[in-house]
Design a protein around this motif. Sequence first.
Motif, PDB file in Angstrom:
ATOM      1  N   LYS A  54      94.541  -4.422  -7.807  1.00  0.00           N
ATOM      2  CA  LYS A  54      95.620  -5.314  -7.380  1.00  0.00           C
ATOM      3  C   LYS A  54      96.853  -5.029  -8.229  1.00  0.00           C
ATOM      4  N   SER A  55      97.958  -4.786  -7.537  1.00  0.00           N
ATOM      5  CA  SER A  55      99.226  -4.559  -8.226  1.00  0.00           C
ATOM      6  C   SER A  55     100.256  -5.578  -7.759  1.00  0.00           C
ATOM      7  N   PHE A  56     101.088  -6.006  -8.695  1.00  0.00           N
ATOM      8  CA  PHE A  56     102.262  -6.810  -8.369  1.00  0.00           C
ATOM      9  C   PHE A  56     103.463  -5.935  -8.717  1.00  0.00           C
ATOM     10  N   GLY A  57     104.067  -5.329  -7.701  1.00  0.00           N
ATOM     11  CA  GLY A  57     105.135  -4.359  -7.970  1.00  0.00           C
ATOM     12  C   GLY A  57     104.558  -3.176  -8.738  1.00  0.00           C
ATOM     13  N   ASP A  58     105.183  -2.859  -9.886  1.00  0.00           N
ATOM     14  CA  ASP A  58     104.715  -1.731 -10.700  1.00  0.00           C
ATOM     15  C   ASP A  58     103.591  -2.134 -11.656  1.00  0.00           C
ATOM     16  N   ASN A  59     103.293  -3.418 -11.707  1.00  0.00           N
ATOM     17  CA  ASN A  59     102.299  -3.911 -12.664  1.00  0.00           C
ATOM     18  C   ASN A  59     100.902  -3.926 -12.036  1.00  0.00           C
ATOM     19  N   GLN A  60     100.046  -3.020 -12.474  1.00  0.00           N
ATOM     20  CA  GLN A  60      98.667  -2.990 -11.958  1.00  0.00           C
ATOM     21  C   GLN A  60      97.810  -3.935 -12.792  1.00  0.00           C
ATOM     22  N   VAL A  61      97.416  -5.047 -12.155  1.00  0.00           N
ATOM     23  CA  VAL A  61      96.693  -6.103 -12.874  1.00  0.00           C
ATOM     24  C   VAL A  61      95.193  -5.854 -12.867  1.00  0.00           C
ATOM     25  N   LEU A  62      94.678  -5.314 -11.760  1.00  0.00           N
ATOM     26  CA  LEU A  62      93.256  -4.960 -11.663  1.00  0.00           C
ATOM     27  C   LEU A  62      93.134  -3.476 -11.346  1.00  0.00           C
ATOM     28  N   LYS A  63      92.223  -2.808 -12.078  1.00  0.00           N
ATOM     29  CA  LYS A  63      92.094  -1.354 -11.931  1.00  0.00           C
ATOM     30  C   LYS A  63      90.650  -0.993 -11.558  1.00  0.00           C
ATOM     31  N   SER A  64      90.419  -0.821 -10.263  1.00  0.00           N
ATOM     32  CA  SER A  64      89.109  -0.348  -9.761  1.00  0.00           C
ATOM     33  C   SER A  64      87.929  -1.128 -10.332  1.00  0.00           C
ATOM     34  N   ILE A  65      87.915  -2.429 -10.034  1.00  0.00           N
ATOM     35  CA  ILE A  65      86.866  -3.317 -10.538  1.00  0.00           C
ATOM     36  C   ILE A  65      85.632  -3.254  -9.628  1.00  0.00           C
ATOM     37  N   ASP A  66      84.469  -3.096 -10.226  1.00  0.00           N
ATOM     38  CA  ASP A  66      83.185  -3.223  -9.519  1.00  0.00           C
ATOM     39  C   ASP A  66      82.422  -4.385 -10.137  1.00  0.00           C
ATOM     40  N   VAL A  67      82.036  -5.348  -9.315  1.00  0.00           N
ATOM     41  CA  VAL A  67      81.258  -6.478  -9.849  1.00  0.00           C
ATOM     42  C   VAL A  67      80.457  -7.100  -8.712  1.00  0.00           C
ATOM     43  N   SER A  68      79.288  -7.634  -9.051  1.00  0.00           N
ATOM     44  CA  SER A  68      78.502  -8.339  -8.037  1.00  0.00           C
ATOM     45  C   SER A  68      77.993  -9.655  -8.617  1.00  0.00           C
ATOM     46  N   VAL A  69      77.749 -10.595  -7.723  1.00  0.00           N
ATOM     47  CA  VAL A  69      77.240 -11.917  -8.110  1.00  0.00           C
ATOM     48  C   VAL A  69      76.076 -12.256  -7.196  1.00  0.00           C
ATOM     49  N   LYS A  70      74.933 -12.566  -7.788  1.00  0.00           N
ATOM     50  CA  LYS A  70      73.759 -12.926  -6.993  1.00  0.00           C
ATOM     51  C   LYS A  70      73.784 -14.413  -6.654  1.00  0.00           C
ATOM     52  N   ALA A  71      73.088 -14.797  -5.587  1.00  0.00           N
ATOM     53  CA  ALA A  71      72.955 -16.219  -5.242  1.00  0.00           C
ATOM     54  C   ALA A  71      72.284 -16.953  -6.400  1.00  0.00           C
ATOM     55  N   GLY A  72      72.847 -18.101  -6.766  1.00  0.00           N
ATOM     56  CA  GLY A  72      72.275 -18.914  -7.835  1.00  0.00           C
ATOM     57  C   GLY A  72      72.677 -18.491  -9.235  1.00  0.00           C
ATOM     58  N   GLU A  73      73.477 -17.438  -9.332  1.00  0.00           N
ATOM     59  CA  GLU A  73      73.864 -16.916 -10.653  1.00  0.00           C
ATOM     60  C   GLU A  73      75.143 -17.600 -11.134  1.00  0.00           C
ATOM     61  N   VAL A  74      75.244 -17.783 -12.458  1.00  0.00           N
ATOM     62  CA  VAL A  74      76.479 -18.287 -13.067  1.00  0.00           C
ATOM     63  C   VAL A  74      77.095 -17.139 -13.864  1.00  0.00           C
ATOM     64  N   VAL A  75      78.233 -16.649 -13.376  1.00  0.00           N
ATOM     65  CA  VAL A  75      78.932 -15.543 -14.033  1.00  0.00           C
ATOM     66  C   VAL A  75      80.206 -16.099 -14.663  1.00  0.00           C
ATOM     67  N   VAL A  76      80.350 -15.879 -15.963  1.00  0.00           N
ATOM     68  CA  VAL A  76      81.530 -16.369 -16.678  1.00  0.00           C
ATOM     69  C   VAL A  76      82.380 -15.176 -17.104  1.00  0.00           C
ATOM     70  N   ILE A  77      83.669 -15.230 -16.766  1.00  0.00           N
ATOM     71  CA  ILE A  77      84.600 -14.151 -17.105  1.00  0.00           C
ATOM     72  C   ILE A  77      85.485 -14.618 -18.259  1.00  0.00           C
ATOM     73  N   ILE A  78      85.460 -13.847 -19.344  1.00  0.00           N
ATOM     74  CA  ILE A  78      86.290 -14.179 -20.502  1.00  0.00           C
ATOM     75  C   ILE A  78      87.221 -13.005 -20.791  1.00  0.00           C
ATOM     76  N   GLY A  79      88.210 -13.254 -21.648  1.00  0.00           N
ATOM     77  CA  GLY A  79      89.127 -12.190 -22.022  1.00  0.00           C
ATOM     78  C   GLY A  79      90.493 -12.752 -22.347  1.00  0.00           C
ATOM     79  N   PRO A  80      91.361 -11.932 -22.924  1.00  0.00           N
ATOM     80  CA  PRO A  80      92.689 -12.415 -23.295  1.00  0.00           C
ATOM     81  C   PRO A  80      93.542 -12.740 -22.072  1.00  0.00           C
TER      82      PRO A  80
END
Length: 240
Positions: free
Chosen positions: A9-35
Amino acid sequence: MINVKQLSKSFGDNQVLKSIDVSVKAGEVVVIIGPSGSGKSTILRCLNLLEEPTSGEIFFEGQNITSPDVNIDQLRQKMGMVFQSFNLFPHMSVVENLTITPVKIKKEDPEQAKKRALALLDQVGLGDKAEAYPSSLSGGQQQRVAIARALAMNPDVMLFDEPTSALDPEMVGEVLAVMKDLAEKGMTMVVVTHEMGFAKEVADRVIFMADGVIQEEGTPEQIFEQPKNLRTQDFLNKVL
């Protein structure tokens, strides 16, 4: 339940997401952390197409939701979303906030919708606030109403975008307790948060993001006690 492939995902020249691969299973709790600015919230907003991915594919319950013929409104009924700001309708009572969408969008019987709304308010500890208006509630109470409102649509997954970041510190616990209860009931959840204690205690899997990519993912024990990535180690040293 969710499968993300090469999401960018890019906003203009700013690429915010770079080729992300992720999956979430049914019933799973996935927590995303980071700056801040690492792309955490953008992933969530792409999952229910509040942001349109620049490239890549997102599959939800087997359906490619990035294909042009997807029914976005139908999709969003299955994905509850809770934001930093509570976004409650100020001119409606709490119970009206919970019933308006099921009645208008899903054509539920108003009495049935109200019955379910009252049960959900009990579930989040606000059964006595059904007829109150949002302005009379604390921030923590308003956020619990927002969670109940998302649940009123009977979603298959709940997305939380930093749900406690706008709250006074003493109100954070009451919202996290509701989220923990949901997790224990088996709700599939994707949570972006700065609350490391919640991530340690409730997550099945923790994803650490920085600079628009997933730097590391694993169990809470792996991420918090034995992080392999230097960027993860640096971040945790600053926040723990």
